[in-house]
Design a protein around this motif. Structure first.
Motif, mmCIF file in Angstrom:
data_model
loop_
_atom_site.group_PDB
_atom_site.id
_atom_site.type_symbol
_atom_site.label_atom_id
_atom_site.label_comp_id
_atom_site.label_asym_id
_atom_site.label_seq_id
_atom_site.Cartn_x
_atom_site.Cartn_y
_atom_site.Cartn_z
ATOM 1 N N PRO A 238 -1.913 -9.781 -34.799
ATOM 2 C CA PRO A 238 -2.432 -11.146 -35.058
ATOM 3 C C PRO A 238 -3.820 -11.370 -34.456
ATOM 4 O O PRO A 238 -4.698 -11.939 -35.104
ATOM 5 C CB PRO A 238 -1.389 -12.063 -34.390
ATOM 6 C CG PRO A 238 -0.149 -11.238 -34.292
ATOM 7 C CD PRO A 238 -0.595 -9.814 -34.130
ATOM 8 N N ILE A 239 -4.029 -10.901 -33.216
ATOM 9 C CA ILE A 239 -5.332 -11.114 -32.564
ATOM 10 C C ILE A 239 -6.400 -10.259 -33.249
ATOM 11 O O ILE A 239 -7.506 -10.734 -33.540
ATOM 12 C CB ILE A 239 -5.254 -10.798 -31.050
ATOM 13 C CG1 ILE A 239 -4.406 -11.862 -30.342
ATOM 14 C CG2 ILE A 239 -6.650 -10.741 -30.424
ATOM 15 C CD1 ILE A 239 -4.244 -11.660 -28.860
ATOM 16 N N THR A 240 -6.055 -8.991 -33.550
ATOM 17 C CA THR A 240 -7.038 -8.101 -34.193
ATOM 18 C C THR A 240 -7.484 -8.677 -35.536
ATOM 19 O O THR A 240 -8.679 -8.752 -35.831
ATOM 20 C CB THR A 240 -6.433 -6.696 -34.400
ATOM 21 O OG1 THR A 240 -5.976 -6.209 -33.142
ATOM 22 C CG2 THR A 240 -7.464 -5.733 -34.956
ATOM 23 N N SER A 241 -6.532 -9.094 -36.363
ATOM 24 C CA SER A 241 -6.904 -9.562 -37.715
ATOM 25 C C SER A 241 -7.721 -10.852 -37.644
ATOM 26 O O SER A 241 -8.701 -11.014 -38.376
ATOM 27 C CB SER A 241 -5.662 -9.745 -38.587
ATOM 28 O OG SER A 241 -4.804 -10.692 -38.040
ATOM 29 N N LYS A 242 -7.361 -11.771 -36.721
ATOM 30 C CA LYS A 242 -8.131 -13.020 -36.615
ATOM 31 C C LYS A 242 -9.529 -12.760 -36.033
ATOM 32 O O LYS A 242 -10.506 -13.407 -36.416
ATOM 33 C CB LYS A 242 -7.370 -14.035 -35.758
ATOM 34 C CG LYS A 242 -6.256 -14.745 -36.522
ATOM 35 C CD LYS A 242 -5.756 -15.965 -35.756
ATOM 36 C CE LYS A 242 -4.963 -16.917 -36.623
ATOM 37 N NZ LYS A 242 -3.851 -16.323 -37.345
ATOM 38 N N THR A 243 -9.617 -11.804 -35.096
ATOM 39 C CA THR A 243 -10.921 -11.442 -34.515
ATOM 40 C C THR A 243 -11.830 -10.863 -35.590
ATOM 41 O O THR A 243 -13.009 -11.221 -35.700
ATOM 42 C CB THR A 243 -10.725 -10.416 -33.374
ATOM 43 O OG1 THR A 243 -9.856 -10.980 -32.387
ATOM 44 C CG2 THR A 243 -12.050 -10.049 -32.729
#
Length: 1075
Positions: free
Chosen positions: A597-602
């Motif tokens: 989730p963090i990687t894709s939003k970043t």
């Protein structure tokens, strides 16, 4: 033993009853499966109808009665070989008598029989017997039930309720046009009478002292309320509102219903009922009130609306003053919806003029604050209250009334209660960000308190993250409080109205942004020890909101926000702020690479930043960005690694990463091939590694798949970003011919694994897409033809192999087969319409690449049922857009197909014409236009003394002449949509219609006469004149000038026909139009 062997004697019934019990009661799956199989056989048998009657007459179990009712419903609903009119009338009468003589059947049997009655009535709504619409006497049918016992009354009311619901709902087996005609006719002829009847019965019930502990009287009241709700919830004008937009709904009550709403007794009836019946029934009353409160504004004049609103607000005040029933969650939810409708349907200027407004707004504010403080009670209802306050606040600048609105008193209280409640609700799962701009000065102090406590906690534990995780209460609570505040600050900034911003708001935003960035510095410094995923997601939400408002080409750089950032953090301009963004992005990718989730939003944030014209040029100058461009390997960015245990589908974010990198690289790339080669080094190494693996007989298949899938996802990102000829040609030369065979080999090896083939196919589809005219080869270059050969080879390889899979289970068919087929269709469409290949050369030089691709397309198409073409939106869009290109440029190929293939394609166009997706419908119109134009030209040539046409042309004409009904049906469908439906693409519809008329002049004349004759006598002349005007000045040709004239005529025709039919309750009673 099969039931057929026993069908001649009554034992057959006993056998059926045993099967029913096995189907509904057994826990043994095998037995249930066998019973289901036998009963399906029974429903398809020729004597099913008589058997159903026997089951109803003599069946001893409720399950056999249920089977009979559901089988009869299927029989009356079937579109092929429908039951004759007399038989349907007999079934309808039999069901009514059966219900009247057996009022105490099992509830599910009664329900199934009522459903059967409703289905027969709906589908037979336009059926005539001796000039009488035999299925329209619904109120007469029900009257005898209403004059009998309470049980009979319940059945009568349920019949009306179920019928209203049935007619209101479209079903997929019948055309939408037919549904709308039935629904409109029912609305005009019966619905108001049914609503009036339900209100009168409710008045009688409320006048008596009902014993609501008596189950039957309780049941009757519930059915009456459901009936009233179904009447008010009717889709009056065919807008079929999406329930997700619940708070924006307007009920389009017909003008003929005005009397019921001008009379305040209707509104009063429901408010009185709310206070006099038990809480279990009152949610239904509130649902009715929500609909009444949403009645369209134009039903009243200003004075009438003010009076109606006054009664409505009085009723709301009475509920707020006596909130005994509101602790029930269903009641509470519906009441919140009712409050939200007060503002969605009425203006603040009208509300403030209501006599008790100051008292009511105080009560609503107190109710909202209390609701927010008890957030755990009904968390899914609170957003209605917030939307009410947000809309009230947004309306303040437009109020011209002199009466005080008092919102400056209550809105801050509500806002503060909301923020405080979120902080106190830290154990609740975080929502995905908040939409309401809650701009409130108290926010800074709350943030300061939480952040200060966090800092003190860090210092007091000697910077040991382990201690924080041990201190469950303090640490987790602080993280959650900070998370809420970061989300709320993001919402405050993102909720700005850009055209109404002030320096004061910019300064306040500056204060908030400074605090979030300071907190970020604090948390980032501790990421090596520990981090909090939810807080990081909140930070990304904040950055996204900040980017939208303050970064980009349209933003005023002299904003007070930048002045504050400069004073506190030393960030003097946008470039320095962008360096903070990039720093955060790199930090996240370094420490959170394994958190999807963090990687894709970043990466999405990086992608969004790379889209801006000026911001991307500032980004490239940053050393951190240059670092990314020179070091995009798994060593620095762990999510680019291939040896982790995650799924292949988790690599999707790599495409986003390389799209952003591609845009950044293009800024200064120009024609520098050395810089490009340098950038591509990690991808070159990956391709070489895959090639090495595939060249040996024994290789680690999982590692090869992972490396390849990661690589093609990376390349697709770069290909998408390279939308200029120079850069794209570098990429093309790098890939072709060196690495194409590896992609082809992967498709051969792993065609059955969509996680591997779909990314490869999507890369190929991107490479052949002539985006921004980037695919322009030199005059002496054969690359366009060579690229098409590779495309053809891939489509043929994949298509022939995927067809060997045989039958795929329904729940897996899209993922395993149709998704890949859809990408192949999109790929073929892109290459056929790319305008960089002359397709005539293939046949000229005996190259079968074009034929292979087209024949594979036909094989794939014939393996897909019609229903699937429309059920899967991506598949339908790729198929219909490909069909449009084929009919436009390759009509000779279509004309050469076998008759059954031509019929399949024409049927798919016919079904697509009524699709809900406008893009699909428009594509069908265009394809049909090309086919009709081709036919018209061939016919014109054959009537002139021209050389004999090719055999294929002859064959296509012959097929069309053998099956004129297909083209005629499409003429009927297009005309039907234009006359009776909300035709959103009228221009597209008009183009094939002229050709269809010219090819079927006699049929069009018959159709016109049936439409004219179906109108009331006094309107027939006007309708006849509409058709005369439609063909006024139209010649028998399909030249552009003639087509444009027809399109103009059609626009006038549609307007005049709609005006003529507005006051008519008659529909088109033509079998052709109904089919």
């Amino acid at each position: 033993m099969k039931w057929r062997k026993m069908a001649d004697h009554v034992q057959g019934l006993a056998q059926l009853e045993i099967l029913c019990k096995q189907l509904y009661e057994t826990t043994d799956t095998a037995v249930r499966h066998q019973a289901e199989k036998a009963l399906v056989e029974f429903t398809n048998s020729p004597d099913c109808l008589s058997k159903c009657q026997l089951l109803l007459e003599r069946g001893s179990s409720s399950y056999s009665q249920l089977l009979a009712a559901t089988c009869l419903s299927k029989l009356v609903s079937r579109t092929s070989n429908p039951l004759p009119l007399e038989q349907r009338i007999d079934i309808r009468n039999y069901v009514l008598n059966y219900l009247a003589t057996r009022p105490k059947l099992a509830a599910f049997v009664t329900q199934a029989l009522i459903q059967l009655y409703a289905r027969i009535t709906k589908l037979g709504w336009f059926d005539c017997q001796k000039d009488d619409y035999v299925f329209r006497n619904v109120i007469v049918d029900v009257t005898r039930f209403l004059q009998d016992s309470v049980e009979h009354c319940i059945i009568g009311v349920t019949i009306l309720s179920q019928l209203t619901n049935e007619i209101n709902q479209a079903d997929t087996t019948h055309p939408l046009t037919k549904h709308r005609k039935i629904a409109s006719s029912f609305r005009d002829s019966s619905l108001f009478d049914i609503f009036t009847l339900s209100c009168n019965l409710l008045k009688q019930a409320s006048g008596k002292n009902l014993n609501l502990n008596d189950e039957s009287q309780h049941g009757l009241l519930m059915q009456l309320l459901k009936l009233s709700y179904n009447c008010l919830n009717y889709d009056f004008i065919g807008t079929s509102t999406d329930e997700s937009s619940d708070d924006l709904c307007t009920v389009q009550i017909p003008t003929s219903w005005r009397s019921a709403f001008l009379d305040s007794s209707t509104l009063q009836l429901f408010f009185n009922l709310y206070h006099s019946i038990p809480p279990s029934l009152s949610p239904l009353v509130l649902s009715c009130l929500v609909q009444i409160a949403s009645v369209r504004r134009s039903l009243f004049n200003n004075a009438e609306r003010a009076k109606f609103l006054s009664h409505l607000v009085d009723g709301v005040k009475r509920i707020l003053a006596n909130p005994q029933c509101l602790p029930d969650p269903n009641n509470y939810h519906e009441f919140c919806r009712l409050l939200a409708r007060l503002k969605s349907n009425y203006q603040l200027g009208e509300l403030v003029k209501v006599e008790n407004y100051p008292e009511v707004i105080r009560l609503i504010a107190n109710f909202t604050v209390t609701s927010l403080q008890h957030w755990e009670f009904a968390p899914n209802s609170v957003h209605y209250l917030l939307s009410l306050w947000q809309r009230l606040a947004a309306s303040v600048p437009y109020v011209k009334a002199t009466e005080p609105h008092l919102l400056e008193t209550y809105t801050p209280e509500v806002t503060k209660a909301y923020i405080t409640s979120r902080l106190e609700s830290v154990h609740v799962i975080l929502r995905d960000g908040l939409e309401d701009p809650l701009d409130d000065a108290g926010l800074v102090q709350l943030f300061d308190q939480a952040a200060q406590t966090y800092q003190e906690l860090l210092q007091s534990t000697n910077s040991s993250a382990a201690d924080i995780t041990v201190q469950e209460g303090t640490g987790k609570e602080l993280y959650s409080r900070l998370t809420w505040l970061v989300y709320i600050i993001g919402a405050v900034i993102g909720g700005r109205v850009s055209f109404a911003s002030t320096d004061e708001q910019d300064a306040m935003d500056g204060e908030l942004v400074c605090r979030v960035l300071q907190l970020m510095n604090l948390t980032d410094s501790r990421l090596a020890q520990a981090g909090n995923e939810r807080l990081e997601l909140a930070m990304l939400s904040f950055f996204e909101q900040f980017r939208k408002i303050y970064i980009g080409d349209q933003v005023q750089k002299s904003s007070k926000l930048y002045r504050r950032l400069s004073e506190v953090l030393g960030l003097n301009d946008e470039t320095m702020v962008l360096s903070v963004f990039i720093g955060k992005i790199i930090t996240n990718l370094k420490y959170w690479g394994q958190c999807e989730p963090i990687t894709s939003k970043t990466l999405q944030l990086l992608n969004d930043l790379s889209l801006g014209y000026s911001s991307v040029r500032k980004l490239v100058k940053l050393s951190a960005v240059q670092f990314m461009l020179n070091n995009h390997t798994s060593e620095h960015f762990s999510f680019l690694g291939v040896n982790n245990q995650s799924n292949l589908s988790d690599m999707r974010c790599r495409t986003t990463f390389y799209t952003a990198l591609g845009r950044l690289l293009m800024v200064d790339l120009g024609e520098d091939e050395d810089q490009f080669e340098q950038f591509m080094l990690p991808l070159t190494a990956a391709f070489e590694a895959v090639a090495q693996m595939l060249s040996t007989n024994t290789f680690n298949e999982q590692e090869a798949k992972r490396t390849l899938v990661g690589l093609v996802r990376d390349l697709r990102g770069i290909a998408f970003a390279f939308n200029a000829k120079t850069s794209f040609m570098m990429l093309f030369d790098w890939m072709y011919p060196a690495y194409m065979p590896i992609l082809q080999r992967a498709i051969e090896l792993w065609y059955h694994d969509p996680a591997c083939t779909t990314p490869v196919l999507k890369l190929m589809a991107e490479l052949v897409h002539n985006r921004s005219q980037r695919l322009q080869f030199d005059v002496s270059s054969p690359n366009g033809i060579l690229l098409f050969r590779e495309t053809s080879k891939m489509i043929t390889t994949y298509g022939n192999r995927i067809l060997t899979l045989g039958e795929v289970p329904k729940d897996q068919v899209y993922g395993v087969k149709l998704k890949g087929v859809s990408v192949c269709f999109a790929m073929l469409k892109a290459v056929l319409s790319g305008n960089y290949v002359n397709f005539g050369v293939f046949r000229l030089y005996g190259d079968d690449a074009l034929d292979n691709a087209l024949q594979t397309f036909i094989k794939l198409l014939l393996s897909i049922p019609h229903s699937d073409l429309l059920d899967y939106p991506k598949l339908s869009q790729s198929f219909y857009s490909l069909l449009e290109v084929l009919t436009q440029d390759h009509m000779n190929f279509i004309a050469s197909l076998e008759p059954h293939v031509v019929m399949y394609i024409l049927s798919s166009i016919s079904e697509g014409l009524t699709a809900l997706d406008t893009m699909v419908c428009t594509g069908c119109c265009s394809s049909l236009d090309h086919i009709v134009t081709y036919l018209f030209k061939q016919l014109s040539r054959s009537t002139k003394k021209r050389p004999t046409p090719m055999a294929t042309d002859d064959r296509f004409l012959h097929i069309m002449q053998q099956h004129p009904e297909m083209i005629q049906q499409m003429l009927s469908t297009v005309l039907n949509i234009i006359i009776f439906e909300d035709c959103r693409n009228q221009w597209s519809m008009s183009r094939p219609l002229l050709g269809l008329i010219l090819l079927n002049e006699k049929y069009f004349a018959d159709l016109r006469n049936s439409i004219v004759n179906s109108q009331p006598p006094e309107k027939q002349q006007a309708m006849h004149l509409c058709f005369e005007n439609l063909m006024e000045g139209i010649e028998r040709n399909l030249l552009t000038k003639n087509r444009d004239r027809f399109t103009q005529n059609l626009s006038v025709f549609r307007r005049e026909v709609n005006d003529s039919m507005k006051n008519s309750t008659y529909g088109v009673n033509s079998n052709d139009m109904m089919s």
